[in-house]
Design a protein around this motif. Sequence first.
Motif, PDB file in Angstrom:
ATOM      1  N   GLN B 104       0.859  -1.168   0.000  1.00  0.00           N
ATOM      2  CA  GLN B 104       0.000   0.000   0.000  1.00  0.00           C
ATOM      3  C   GLN B 104       0.894   1.216   0.000  1.00  0.00           C
ATOM      4  O   GLN B 104       1.987   1.200   0.547  1.00  0.00           O
ATOM      5  CB  GLN B 104      -0.852   0.020   1.268  1.00  0.00           C
ATOM      6  CG  GLN B 104      -2.065  -0.867   1.187  1.00  0.00           C
ATOM      7  CD  GLN B 104      -2.708  -1.000   2.545  1.00  0.00           C
ATOM      8  OE1 GLN B 104      -2.142  -1.601   3.431  1.00  0.00           O
ATOM      9  NE2 GLN B 104      -3.875  -0.436   2.698  1.00  0.00           N
ATOM     10  N   LYS B 105       0.417   2.266  -0.608  1.00  0.00           N
ATOM     11  CA  LYS B 105       1.215   3.482  -0.635  1.00  0.00           C
ATOM     12  C   LYS B 105       0.711   4.420   0.447  1.00  0.00           C
ATOM     13  O   LYS B 105      -0.479   4.481   0.719  1.00  0.00           O
ATOM     14  CB  LYS B 105       1.086   4.151  -1.997  1.00  0.00           C
ATOM     15  CG  LYS B 105       2.399   4.146  -2.737  1.00  0.00           C
ATOM     16  CD  LYS B 105       2.429   5.117  -3.877  1.00  0.00           C
ATOM     17  CE  LYS B 105       1.320   4.888  -4.897  1.00  0.00           C
ATOM     18  NZ  LYS B 105       1.590   5.439  -6.214  1.00  0.00           N
ATOM     19  N   LYS B 106       1.630   5.103   1.035  1.00  0.00           N
ATOM     20  CA  LYS B 106       1.217   6.091   2.016  1.00  0.00           C
ATOM     21  C   LYS B 106       1.775   7.419   1.569  1.00  0.00           C
ATOM     22  O   LYS B 106       2.968   7.590   1.426  1.00  0.00           O
ATOM     23  CB  LYS B 106       1.774   5.718   3.389  1.00  0.00           C
ATOM     24  CG  LYS B 106       1.292   6.594   4.479  1.00  0.00           C
ATOM     25  CD  LYS B 106       1.518   5.928   5.815  1.00  0.00           C
ATOM     26  CE  LYS B 106       1.065   6.825   6.934  1.00  0.00           C
ATOM     27  NZ  LYS B 106       2.138   7.664   7.445  1.00  0.00           N
ATOM     28  N   ARG B 109       4.300  14.082   2.889  1.00  0.00           N
ATOM     29  CA  ARG B 109       4.462  15.470   2.479  1.00  0.00           C
ATOM     30  C   ARG B 109       5.751  15.636   1.698  1.00  0.00           C
ATOM     31  O   ARG B 109       6.580  14.742   1.617  1.00  0.00           O
ATOM     32  CB  ARG B 109       4.430  16.363   3.709  1.00  0.00           C
ATOM     33  CG  ARG B 109       3.037  16.756   4.105  1.00  0.00           C
ATOM     34  CD  ARG B 109       3.062  17.505   5.406  1.00  0.00           C
ATOM     35  NE  ARG B 109       3.725  16.736   6.444  1.00  0.00           N
ATOM     36  CZ  ARG B 109       3.137  15.749   7.124  1.00  0.00           C
ATOM     37  NH1 ARG B 109       1.888  15.436   6.861  1.00  0.00           N
ATOM     38  NH2 ARG B 109       3.773  15.092   8.050  1.00  0.00           N
ATOM     39  N   PHE B 112       9.631  14.110   1.675  1.00  0.00           N
ATOM     40  CA  PHE B 112       9.778  12.659   1.676  1.00  0.00           C
ATOM     41  C   PHE B 112       9.027  12.048   0.506  1.00  0.00           C
ATOM     42  O   PHE B 112       7.991  12.545   0.101  1.00  0.00           O
ATOM     43  CB  PHE B 112       9.246  12.096   2.981  1.00  0.00           C
ATOM     44  CG  PHE B 112       9.843  12.739   4.180  1.00  0.00           C
ATOM     45  CD1 PHE B 112      11.108  12.393   4.615  1.00  0.00           C
ATOM     46  CD2 PHE B 112       9.158  13.726   4.873  1.00  0.00           C
ATOM     47  CE1 PHE B 112      11.674  12.997   5.713  1.00  0.00           C
ATOM     48  CE2 PHE B 112       9.714  14.344   5.971  1.00  0.00           C
ATOM     49  CZ  PHE B 112      10.983  13.977   6.403  1.00  0.00           C
ATOM     50  N   GLU B 115       5.666   6.463   0.921  1.00  0.00           N
ATOM     51  CA  GLU B 115       6.148   5.278   1.617  1.00  0.00           C
ATOM     52  C   GLU B 115       5.381   4.063   1.107  1.00  0.00           C
ATOM     53  O   GLU B 115       4.164   4.118   0.935  1.00  0.00           O
ATOM     54  CB  GLU B 115       5.880   5.464   3.109  1.00  0.00           C
ATOM     55  CG  GLU B 115       6.882   4.795   3.987  1.00  0.00           C
ATOM     56  CD  GLU B 115       6.567   5.082   5.450  1.00  0.00           C
ATOM     57  OE1 GLU B 115       6.934   4.261   6.279  1.00  0.00           O
ATOM     58  OE2 GLU B 115       5.941   6.116   5.740  1.00  0.00           O
ATOM     59  N   ILE B 117       4.221   0.377   1.937  1.00  0.00           N
ATOM     60  CA  ILE B 117       4.136  -0.539   3.059  1.00  0.00           C
ATOM     61  C   ILE B 117       3.601  -1.888   2.576  1.00  0.00           C
ATOM     62  O   ILE B 117       2.427  -2.010   2.241  1.00  0.00           O
ATOM     63  CB  ILE B 117       3.240   0.041   4.155  1.00  0.00           C
ATOM     64  CG1 ILE B 117       3.901   1.307   4.684  1.00  0.00           C
ATOM     65  CG2 ILE B 117       3.051  -0.951   5.287  1.00  0.00           C
ATOM     66  CD1 ILE B 117       2.957   2.350   5.041  1.00  0.00           C
ATOM     67  N   GLU B 173      -8.500   7.602  -3.007  1.00  0.00           N
ATOM     68  CA  GLU B 173      -7.457   6.767  -2.409  1.00  0.00           C
ATOM     69  C   GLU B 173      -7.082   5.580  -3.278  1.00  0.00           C
ATOM     70  O   GLU B 173      -6.191   4.829  -2.933  1.00  0.00           O
ATOM     71  CB  GLU B 173      -7.944   6.215  -1.056  1.00  0.00           C
ATOM     72  CG  GLU B 173      -8.397   7.258  -0.077  1.00  0.00           C
ATOM     73  CD  GLU B 173      -7.318   7.594   0.911  1.00  0.00           C
ATOM     74  OE1 GLU B 173      -6.159   7.201   0.667  1.00  0.00           O
ATOM     75  OE2 GLU B 173      -7.623   8.241   1.920  1.00  0.00           O
ATOM     76  N   VAL B 177      -3.910   1.879  -3.295  1.00  0.00           N
ATOM     77  CA  VAL B 177      -4.115   0.456  -3.043  1.00  0.00           C
ATOM     78  C   VAL B 177      -3.981  -0.348  -4.324  1.00  0.00           C
ATOM     79  O   VAL B 177      -3.367  -1.405  -4.349  1.00  0.00           O
ATOM     80  CB  VAL B 177      -5.500   0.228  -2.410  1.00  0.00           C
ATOM     81  CG1 VAL B 177      -5.734  -1.243  -2.176  1.00  0.00           C
ATOM     82  CG2 VAL B 177      -5.625   1.000  -1.115  1.00  0.00           C
ATOM     83  N   ARG B 210      20.473   0.524   7.845  1.00  0.00           N
ATOM     84  CA  ARG B 210      19.961   0.084   9.146  1.00  0.00           C
ATOM     85  C   ARG B 210      20.812   0.651  10.270  1.00  0.00           C
ATOM     86  O   ARG B 210      20.299   1.069  11.295  1.00  0.00           O
ATOM     87  CB  ARG B 210      19.974  -1.437   9.221  1.00  0.00           C
ATOM     88  CG  ARG B 210      18.591  -2.028   9.108  1.00  0.00           C
ATOM     89  CD  ARG B 210      18.593  -3.435   9.629  1.00  0.00           C
ATOM     90  NE  ARG B 210      18.859  -3.488  11.037  1.00  0.00           N
ATOM     91  CZ  ARG B 210      19.553  -4.450  11.623  1.00  0.00           C
ATOM     92  NH1 ARG B 210      20.069  -5.408  10.909  1.00  0.00           N
ATOM     93  NH2 ARG B 210      19.724  -4.447  12.911  1.00  0.00           N
ATOM     94  N   LYS B 213      19.963   4.175  10.807  1.00  0.00           N
ATOM     95  CA  LYS B 213      18.624   4.296  11.388  1.00  0.00           C
ATOM     96  C   LYS B 213      18.654   3.906  12.863  1.00  0.00           C
ATOM     97  O   LYS B 213      18.027   4.549  13.703  1.00  0.00           O
ATOM     98  CB  LYS B 213      17.668   3.385  10.624  1.00  0.00           C
ATOM     99  CG  LYS B 213      16.284   3.994  10.464  1.00  0.00           C
ATOM    100  CD  LYS B 213      15.431   3.104   9.601  1.00  0.00           C
ATOM    101  CE  LYS B 213      13.992   3.193  10.032  1.00  0.00           C
ATOM    102  NZ  LYS B 213      13.157   2.212   9.379  1.00  0.00           N
ATOM    103  N   LEU B 216      20.168   6.458  15.075  1.00  0.00           N
ATOM    104  CA  LEU B 216      19.350   7.650  15.230  1.00  0.00           C
ATOM    105  C   LEU B 216      18.130   7.400  16.092  1.00  0.00           C
ATOM    106  O   LEU B 216      17.609   8.309  16.713  1.00  0.00           O
ATOM    107  CB  LEU B 216      18.914   8.158  13.863  1.00  0.00           C
ATOM    108  CG  LEU B 216      20.021   8.768  13.023  1.00  0.00           C
ATOM    109  CD1 LEU B 216      19.475   9.261  11.714  1.00  0.00           C
ATOM    110  CD2 LEU B 216      20.675   9.909  13.763  1.00  0.00           C
ATOM    111  N   ALA B 217      17.703   6.167  16.115  1.00  0.00           N
ATOM    112  CA  ALA B 217      16.485   5.873  16.872  1.00  0.00           C
ATOM    113  C   ALA B 217      16.706   6.209  18.333  1.00  0.00           C
ATOM    114  O   ALA B 217      17.810   6.101  18.848  1.00  0.00           O
ATOM    115  CB  ALA B 217      16.124   4.407  16.715  1.00  0.00           C
TER     116      ALA B 217
END
Lengths: 820, 218
Positions: B104-106, B109, B112, B115, B117, B173, B177, B210, B213, B216-217
């Motif tokens: 699925q695409k998200k 803004r 970025f 995303e 998923i 939307e 999908v 990774r 990431k 930074l987490a």
Amino acid sequence: MAHFDTEYQRLEASYSDSPPGEENLLMHVSEGAKYAFVIFPNINYVYNMHQKNGFTCMLLGEIFELVMCVFIQLLFVVGFTVFLANCVDYDILFANKFVNHTDSSKVTLPDAFIPVDVCNTRIRDNAFVVFLLIISGVFWLHRLVKFIYNVCCYWEIRSFYINALKMTMSELPYASWQEVQARIVEIQKEHQICIHKKELTELDIYHRILRFKNYMVAMVNKSLLPVRFQLPILGDCVFYTRGLKYNFELIFFWGPGSLFENEWSLKAEYKRGGNRHELADRLASRILWIGIANLLLCPVILVWQILYAFFSYTEVIKREPGSLGARCWSLYGRCYLRHFNELDHELMSRLSKGYKAASKYMNCFLSPLLTVVAKNVAFFAGSLLAVLIALTIYDEDVLTVEHVLTSITLLGVCVTVCRSFIPDKHMVFCPEQLLRVILAHIHYMPDHWQGNAHRYETRDQFSQLFQYKAVFILEELLSPVVTPIILIFCLRRKSLEIIDFFRNFTVEVVGAGDTCSFAQMDIRQHGHPAWMSEGKTEASIYQQAEDGKTELSLMHFAITNPQWQPSQETTHFIIHSSPFPFLCPSTLASVHFGRDISLVNHAAAGLSDGASALRSLSPVSTSLHLKGSLSAAHRAASHTPGMSKAMADSGTDARTVSSGSSAWEGQLTSLVLSEYASTEMSIHAVYIHELHKQQSRGELPRHTWHRQESDESSDSIPDEVRSRNFPRSHTFPTTAPSPSAIPTSASVTSSTIAGQEGASSQGSSQRGYSGPSTVRSAHVPMGGWAEESQPAPQQHGPLPEESSEDEMPPHIHKVNALCA
Amino acid sequence: MNCRSEVLEVTVEARQVEEAMLALLHTILLHRSTGKFHYKKEGTYSIGTVGTLDIDCDFIDFTFVRVSSEELDRVIRKAVSEFKDALSNSGSDGIGQMSLEFYQKKKSRWPFSDECIPWEVWSIKVNVVNLANEQERQICREKVGEKLGEKVINVVEVINRHEYLPKMPTQSEVDNVFDTSLKDVQPYLYKITYQITDSLGTSVSTTMRRLIKDTLAL
């Protein structure tokens, strides 16, 4: 072939495929308004955000942290040090050199500063200072990038809270985590944010948040991590600092080449037993490299720690010198005392409640000798101080006499220090009771402490959990030096055991990924027979969680999450181990209690002891809660005498009775409920410990993980220590275990995997003492630990190494033991 | 982690790779495609029809059903032939893997990118064998056909389980999908990737990503 069409043909327009009038039948309604694509966010962030009271608070906090911590601490620390070292003319400051001033003889501060350009060149020449500045610059940049990254992440979480959970940021600080959790469970039903299963349970959420922490707790529980050492002079001591913890996590969980593939799954090769030796070698070399990296970076870390400690603690010491005497729960203590599946805030509130009693307990042990000395020193110092102060008041020129100001300061400190050694006259010395109150809050305690609360050994061991803040700081400062040593020399030897641990104790939970199997809190798999789960547990010694961790964790989780629906078996356990047997009449007749009624009576006596101890500690609040809790339970029993029986029989719902005090007070706010819950958990903890004490006389030895060290150390213990009357517990993870915990029959293991290495050390231990004459057989599970069990018959299969069983998911892996 | 993953494994001869992959990918896509949506008014839509096509394989005794959409077929064929070339050029022992990932695409803004998923990933592992003579080839031809039949039944079983599927979207939307670029059919958004055995381990770039990431987490 592709051109060979069947009779199926695509129709030109979709609406033409329905005859007129039937269009509505083929109309679909999209889940339009309801459609909101909710992805499952990283639950850790959700939890953090809740703990930090919403986005705005967190943002502000982060910014202030960035500005304060980084700007002030870092720039101030480094800048000030650099400045002090280079730009101050100490000769002038200490008046060894005179300045030519025409107008006054006073030395002004600017005089003491070296001119800027000289200072600059001095700094540039000093490679060390440049090095420091670079490090701090890099550190600051790192913080900045991290901050920006976090803001982006938490913005997402914020919209998750607002859009999906329907909670505004302003109400978040006033919502308990339980409420947030309930909403997450709720939206799962609607949006199926976790696509693997229809319903999400509280346990799944806990598993996701606490995945790695559960592993750490389990590893400390099974004494796998090298944090306890037997040192020549200091004796048994614990060394576990933040730096060490960071390195452990780096190695196991998230560093490059770690055991975990991503945040939720163990790498596939670690789940198979086939090439465990190879993997262990690889892990060992990784640990070596990380240790060496630590060693190389040691000066950097050391400098940073010293600077940091210097500036953050001098301020504190200056403001209240007593604060160094204050104690805090050590990092090791937090790991040792933590339940499986216990969130940070739950642990912290529990430990904070126990703080007062714990410090009171530690204060009981003031050495009489020291007290006498301290009293007199305080007297002398005080009188001198009084004289000096009186003189100063009379004429302040006294202050200008050399070293008078210094001596006043020193005397003041001396008096303060001595004061802390003089006990309060009105304090009553009752360590046994205090210890019981502590137990009610911290829930875990080695067996041999009970009845020995007044001994110094107990105190020393307790101080490992509850250490002086000064010691804590000192350890933190030592950490950069000691950490690489521990990594290289202690952890590396355990690589095979670590590999085995992760393989044997990792289960894949649908919807939660790979988790530590201890965190499932399954009595059957990990229960300890000495902790009320006798007959219910099928765990080998290797699989048992020590100190009743599984049982107490289960209790704790069930009480803090009343909505949680455990399995039938688990429910039974929870009912049976309820300290309110009158609630479930059927349980009295059950096998468990029916077997030994007197046991219950004993335990009940102990319980009321504990309750009274609790009450005596904080007479108003605790007793009120206790009464509330008990009366609620009474009410539950009196209102529904028949029903509770029926429920106990039906099993699944009866648990609400046992955790009744929280379930039956529906009209009270959740805060009061959580208060009740913690009181109830305290009662459970005291009760379970009491039962355990009654049950375990001449008990199974603790399974010690570290075979080689323990053997060496056992050799090094002088005999009189061992033969001393002080009853050592088998369950406190001492590096010097009781003799019976040492495998004695070495020869049988020599033929098995890892036997070669194990045999030599065991052989030596056998030479050390050919002690207990009981016939024991050494079992070597897949991990190759020499463990030992009662002569009771067990299932012994051939070792599954290299066999097809390796392909099984890890939770099916029964740790097979080889029969001698 | 929030994603189902299914693994299929096949052992085939080099010339059968293309057809075997096509058969499996098309079978999965057949069940993960719908007709085009025609939105009528707010919240309601009708679904267009989808034709199917029987395809006989040349090198395998096997017939499979696919959506009769030339465009979709072209896309899949392109991906599969790339995979086949990569596999034959790799010169290694001929183990490779194709993944069909539904996602699925998200929308995000500006700074970025969108995303993706994933919610279901099918990994098809291929093991290429060399056969000595014609007789073995004949046996292989039949055996691979049988095996593929089993796999197809596997796929259907998985799809019949009624597990999570993205909810039907509103008109605005629908791009998040479904893949709406095709004229005649509308599969769920999908991605086809492949890996040849050498690179099956995690690549350097993903490790680096990774690492960054993780540091930074919070």
